[in-house]
Design a protein around this motif. Structure first.
Motif, PDB file in Angstrom:
ATOM      1  N   GLY A   1      83.319  75.483 131.943  1.00 49.06           N
ATOM      2  CA  GLY A   1      82.732  74.525 132.883  1.00 49.06           C
ATOM      3  C   GLY A   1      82.429  73.195 132.257  1.00 49.06           C
ATOM      4  O   GLY A   1      83.262  72.583 131.605  1.00 49.06           O
ATOM      5  N   ASP A   2      81.203  72.751 132.379  1.00 50.49           N
ATOM      6  CA  ASP A   2      80.796  71.349 132.152  1.00 50.49           C
ATOM      7  C   ASP A   2      80.976  70.734 130.759  1.00 50.49           C
ATOM      8  O   ASP A   2      81.139  69.518 130.734  1.00 50.49           O
ATOM      9  N   PRO A   3      80.907  71.236 129.596  1.00 49.42           N
ATOM     10  CA  PRO A   3      80.895  72.662 129.255  1.00 49.42           C
ATOM     11  C   PRO A   3      79.491  73.234 129.096  1.00 49.42           C
ATOM     12  O   PRO A   3      78.557  72.541 128.703  1.00 49.42           O
ATOM     13  N   HIS A   4      79.410  74.505 129.399  1.00 51.25           N
ATOM     14  CA  HIS A   4      78.226  75.306 129.155  1.00 51.25           C
ATOM     15  C   HIS A   4      78.541  76.197 127.956  1.00 51.25           C
ATOM     16  O   HIS A   4      79.620  76.774 127.880  1.00 51.25           O
ATOM     17  N   ILE A   5      77.600  76.300 127.033  1.00 48.55           N
ATOM     18  CA  ILE A   5      77.808  77.055 125.799  1.00 48.55           C
ATOM     19  C   ILE A   5      76.865  78.255 125.759  1.00 48.55           C
ATOM     20  O   ILE A   5      75.648  78.092 125.879  1.00 48.55           O
ATOM     21  N   ARG A   6      77.439  79.428 125.608  1.00 50.59           N
ATOM     22  CA  ARG A   6      76.648  80.618 125.297  1.00 50.59           C
ATOM     23  C   ARG A   6      76.890  80.926 123.836  1.00 50.59           C
ATOM     24  O   ARG A   6      78.016  81.219 123.427  1.00 50.59           O
ATOM     25  N   THR A   7      75.850  80.852 123.008  1.00 58.73           N
ATOM     26  CA  THR A   7      76.007  81.013 121.565  1.00 58.73           C
ATOM     27  C   THR A   7      76.019  82.487 121.172  1.00 58.73           C
ATOM     28  O   THR A   7      75.712  83.373 121.975  1.00 58.73           O
ATOM     29  N   PHE A   8      76.353  82.723 119.905  1.00 63.73           N
ATOM     30  CA  PHE A   8      76.324  84.084 119.364  1.00 63.73           C
ATOM     31  C   PHE A   8      74.922  84.690 119.464  1.00 63.73           C
ATOM     32  O   PHE A   8      74.770  85.914 119.448  1.00 63.73           O
ATOM     33  N   HIS A   9      73.904  83.834 119.548  1.00 63.43           N
ATOM     34  CA  HIS A   9      72.508  84.306 119.540  1.00 63.43           C
ATOM     35  C   HIS A   9      71.906  84.304 120.937  1.00 63.43           C
ATOM     36  O   HIS A   9      70.685  84.336 121.093  1.00 63.43           O
TER      37      HIS A   9
ATOM     38  N   SER B   1      88.475  77.167 129.577  1.00 62.89           N
ATOM     39  CA  SER B   1      87.315  77.923 129.092  1.00 62.89           C
ATOM     40  C   SER B   1      87.738  78.781 127.907  1.00 62.89           C
ATOM     41  O   SER B   1      88.904  79.147 127.762  1.00 62.89           O
ATOM     42  N   PHE B   2      86.756  79.096 127.074  1.00 63.73           N
ATOM     43  CA  PHE B   2      86.980  79.829 125.835  1.00 63.73           C
ATOM     44  C   PHE B   2      85.937  80.926 125.711  1.00 63.73           C
ATOM     45  O   PHE B   2      84.740  80.684 125.904  1.00 63.73           O
ATOM     46  N   SER B   3      86.374  82.154 125.404  1.00 63.66           N
ATOM     47  CA  SER B   3      85.451  83.258 125.147  1.00 63.66           C
ATOM     48  C   SER B   3      85.934  84.009 123.917  1.00 63.66           C
ATOM     49  O   SER B   3      87.144  84.138 123.701  1.00 63.66           O
ATOM     50  N   ILE B   4      84.990  84.523 123.132  1.00 61.14           N
ATOM     51  CA  ILE B   4      85.355  85.239 121.905  1.00 61.14           C
ATOM     52  C   ILE B   4      84.430  86.417 121.676  1.00 61.14           C
ATOM     53  O   ILE B   4      83.231  86.364 121.966  1.00 61.14           O
ATOM     54  N   ARG B   5      85.033  87.480 121.188  1.00 63.41           N
ATOM     55  CA  ARG B   5      84.292  88.631 120.653  1.00 63.41           C
ATOM     56  C   ARG B   5      84.690  88.718 119.188  1.00 63.41           C
ATOM     57  O   ARG B   5      85.829  89.027 118.858  1.00 63.41           O
TER      58      ARG B   5
ATOM     59  N   CYS C   1      79.206  77.440 118.719  1.00 66.58           N
ATOM     60  CA  CYS C   1      78.984  78.873 118.959  1.00 66.58           C
ATOM     61  C   CYS C   1      77.827  79.422 118.132  1.00 66.58           C
ATOM     62  O   CYS C   1      77.278  80.468 118.453  1.00 66.58           O
ATOM     63  N   VAL C   2      77.478  78.738 117.060  1.00 59.04           N
ATOM     64  CA  VAL C   2      76.403  79.200 116.177  1.00 59.04           C
ATOM     65  C   VAL C   2      75.075  78.527 116.536  1.00 59.04           C
ATOM     66  O   VAL C   2      74.066  79.195 116.771  1.00 59.04           O
ATOM     67  N   GLY C   3      75.072  77.198 116.586  1.00 60.10           N
ATOM     68  CA  GLY C   3      73.825  76.465 116.828  1.00 60.10           C
ATOM     69  C   GLY C   3      73.683  75.884 118.204  1.00 60.10           C
ATOM     70  O   GLY C   3      72.648  75.285 118.517  1.00 60.10           O
ATOM     71  N   GLY C   4      74.696  76.029 119.051  1.00 63.83           N
ATOM     72  CA  GLY C   4      74.640  75.420 120.371  1.00 63.83           C
ATOM     73  C   GLY C   4      74.888  73.921 120.298  1.00 63.83           C
ATOM     74  O   GLY C   4      75.277  73.384 119.260  1.00 63.83           O
ATOM     75  N   CYS C   5      74.638  73.232 121.394  1.00 63.36           N
ATOM     76  CA  CYS C   5      74.833  71.787 121.430  1.00 63.36           C
ATOM     77  C   CYS C   5      73.735  71.100 120.617  1.00 63.36           C
ATOM     78  O   CYS C   5      72.577  71.543 120.633  1.00 63.36           O
TER      79      CYS C   5
END
Length: 412
Positions: free
Chosen positions: A158-166, A282-286, A304-308
Motif C-alpha cells: 500500500g502507501d507503503p505500510h510496514i509491518r516489521t519483524f517485531h 507489495s512485499f512479504s517475507i518469512r 523490516c527491522v526498525g520500521g520507518c
C-alpha cells in the motif's frame, strides 16, 4: 581334622570369578604387549582380541556359560586364520595359550557353535552436513541445534505500510529508494513514488531483491519487479540458483501471472511473496530468525527491522479528507477485511488517499501472506487505537440535530 577340598571342586561362583580374573589379566597382558612390541602390519591378532572382548563384554543370564564358550571358539578360530602371518608374534602366542587355559577351566569343547560375527560399524561420514543437504536450512539447523528454527515476518504494502519483524506497524511517506532488508544473505530495496500528484502518500513502484552468493548452494541472483512487470525469472533469465549442486534450493514460482510471484530460498529458510494490486507493489517475507538477524551495526537502516524513521512516519488519520469519502472506503474495505485491525485501517487510508478501489486487494493480499508466513497466528491482527479514519456517524447526527433545532427555531 578337616578335609580340604579336592581340586576341581570349586563352586560355580568361584569359577566365574576366576574366569573373569583370567580374562581381565589376559586383556591387560595384550594391551601391555601392544605398547611394548613392534607389531607386524600383517598380523591381525589385535582384531581377534577386540572381537573376543566385544563378544564377552555383556554376557548375562542363564545362557552365559554357553555364550562364553561360543566366544572362546570364535577367538580360537580367528587365531588359527592368522597363524601364518603371526608366527613369532608374542601377543599371538600368548592369546593361543590363554584360550586353551580358559576353555579347560570352563569345560568348553573345541567343537561347537561360535559367536556370530560382530557387524562392522558404518564408515565415518566425512561429508558431514552435506549428507543432510546443507542447502536445506531447516534440516541443517535441526542437525546442529536439535530443534527446528524460529521464523519472523515482515511486509510492505500500500502507501507503503510496514509491518516489521517485531510486529510494529508504520505508515510511511518514504520517497525514493529505501532498504527493507540488508543482511549477510539478502538485500531488498523498495523504490517509492507519490500515489498522486501533490500527495504526501507514496506507493512502492519497484522492488529489487538480491540473493547473495553462497558458495555451497547458489550463485548471486537478482530479482527485479516494476509496475506492470512482475517477471517469473531472475534478471539473468534463470528460475533457480544456478549450476551449483544446491542450485535448486532457490526457485521462483508464478502463482498468478503478472500479479503474484513467490521466491523460495530453501538454503536460508526464507520465502518471499511479491504482488501487484492496482498501481502498487507489495512485499512479504518469512525469514529464519538467524538469517534476519545476520547484519552488522553499519547495516542498521532496514525498514523490516526498525520500521520507518520517525521523520518519515505519517498518521493514517491524516488522510481521511481525501478523494474518496471515508465511509465509502470503510464499506469497500469491510467486504475484504472484516476485522478492523491495522490492515483494515491501511485499506481505508489508501482508498481515501488514492480513490483507487484496487487498493483493497493490497491490504487483503498482505493479510493472506501474514496468515501463511507468521509463525504465531495469534499475532496476526494488530490493533492501533485512533490510527484510522474516524466514523462520520456522530458528525452526521450532530448536523441533523442542528438542522432540526434550526427548523424548530424558525417555526417558533
Amino acid at each position: 581334622m578337616g578335609m580340604g577340598k579336592a581340586p576341581g571342586s570349586e563352586g560355580p561362583g568361584q569359577l566365574q570369578n576366576l574366569s573373569f580374573f583370567l580374562r581381565a589379566l589376559l586383556l591387560l597382558l595384550l594391551l601391555l604387549l601392544l605398547f611394548c612390541r613392534n607389531v607386524s602390519s600383517q598380523c591381525k591378532i589385535l582384531r581377534c582380541n577386540s572381537e573376543y572382548v566385544a563378544a564377552t563384554l555383556n554376557l548375562r543370564g542363564s545362557h552365559r556359560d554357553a555364550a562364553f564358550c561360543d566366544a572362546l571358539r570364535s577367538y580360537s578360530h580367528c587365531t588359527r586364520k592368522t597363524a601364518r602371518t603371526c608366527r613369532g608374534d608374542l601377543a599371538y602366542h600368548s592369546a593361543v595359550h590363554g584360550i586353551e587355559d580358559l576353555m579347560i577351566q570352563n569345560n568348553c569343547s573345541k567343537e561347537g557353535p561360535t559367536s556370530p560375527p560382530r557387524p562392522r560399524p558404518p564408515a565415518p561420514n566425512h561429508q558431514g552436513l552435506e549428507s543432510l543437504e546443507i542447502c536445506n536450512y531447516e534440516k541443517s539447523f535441526l542437525y546442529k541445534h536439535g530443534q527446528p528454527p524460529s521464523y519472523q515476518h515482515c511486509a510492505a504494502f500500500g502507501d507503503p505500510h510496514i509491518r516489521t519483524f517485531h510486529h510494529d506497524f508504520h505508515t510511511c511517506r518514504v520517497e525514493g529508494s529505501w532498504p527493507l532488508l540488508d543482511n549477510d544473505f539478502l538485500f531488498v530495496q523498495a523504490t517509492s513514488s507519490p500515489v498522486a500528484k501533490g500527495s504526501n502518500a507514496t506507493v512502492t513502484s519497484k522492488l529489487t531483491i538480491i540473493f547473495k552468493n553462497m558458495k555451497e548452494c547458489i550463485d548471486q541472483k537478482v530479482y527485479q519487479a516494476e509496475l506492470d512487470n512482475l517477471p517469473a525469472a531472475f534478471e539473468d533469465g534463470s528460475v533457480n540458483g544456478g549450476e551449483r549442486p544446491g542450485g535448486s534450493s532457490l526457485a521462483i514460482l508464478e502463482l498468478s501471472p503478472g500479479r503474484h510471484v513467490e521466491i523460495r530460498a530453501e538454503y536460508i529458510g526464507t520465502t518471499i511473496a511479491v504482488r501487484q494490486a492496482g498501481r502498487q507493489l507489495s512485499f512479504s517475507i518469512r525469514a529464519a530468525e538467524e538469517v534476519a538477524k545476520a547484519f552488522t551495526e553499519e547495516q542498521d537502516l532496514q525498514l523490516c527491522v526498525g520500521g520507518c524513521p520517525q521523520s518519515q512516519r505519517i498518521s493514517r488519520s491524516q488522510g481521511c479528507g481525501g478523494r474518496l469519502a471515508a465511509e465509502t472506503a470503510r464499506a469497500l474495505c469491510k467486504e475484504m477485511l472484516p476485522v478492523e485491525d491495522v490492515y483494515f485501517q491501511s485499506c481505508v487510508f489508501d482508498l481515501v488517499t488514492s480513490g483507487d478501489a484496487n487498493f483493497t486487494m493490497a491490504a487483503h493480499g498482505a493479510l493472506e501472506d501474514a496468515k501463511v508466513f507468521l509463525p504465531n497466528v495469534e499475532k496476526l491482527h494488530i490493533f492501533q487505537a485512533g490510527a484510522g479514519c474516524p466514523r462520520v456517524a456522530s458528525s452526521f447526527l450532530l448536523l441533523l440535530l442542528l438542522l432540526l433545532t434550526s427548523a424548530l427555531w424558525v417555526g417558533l
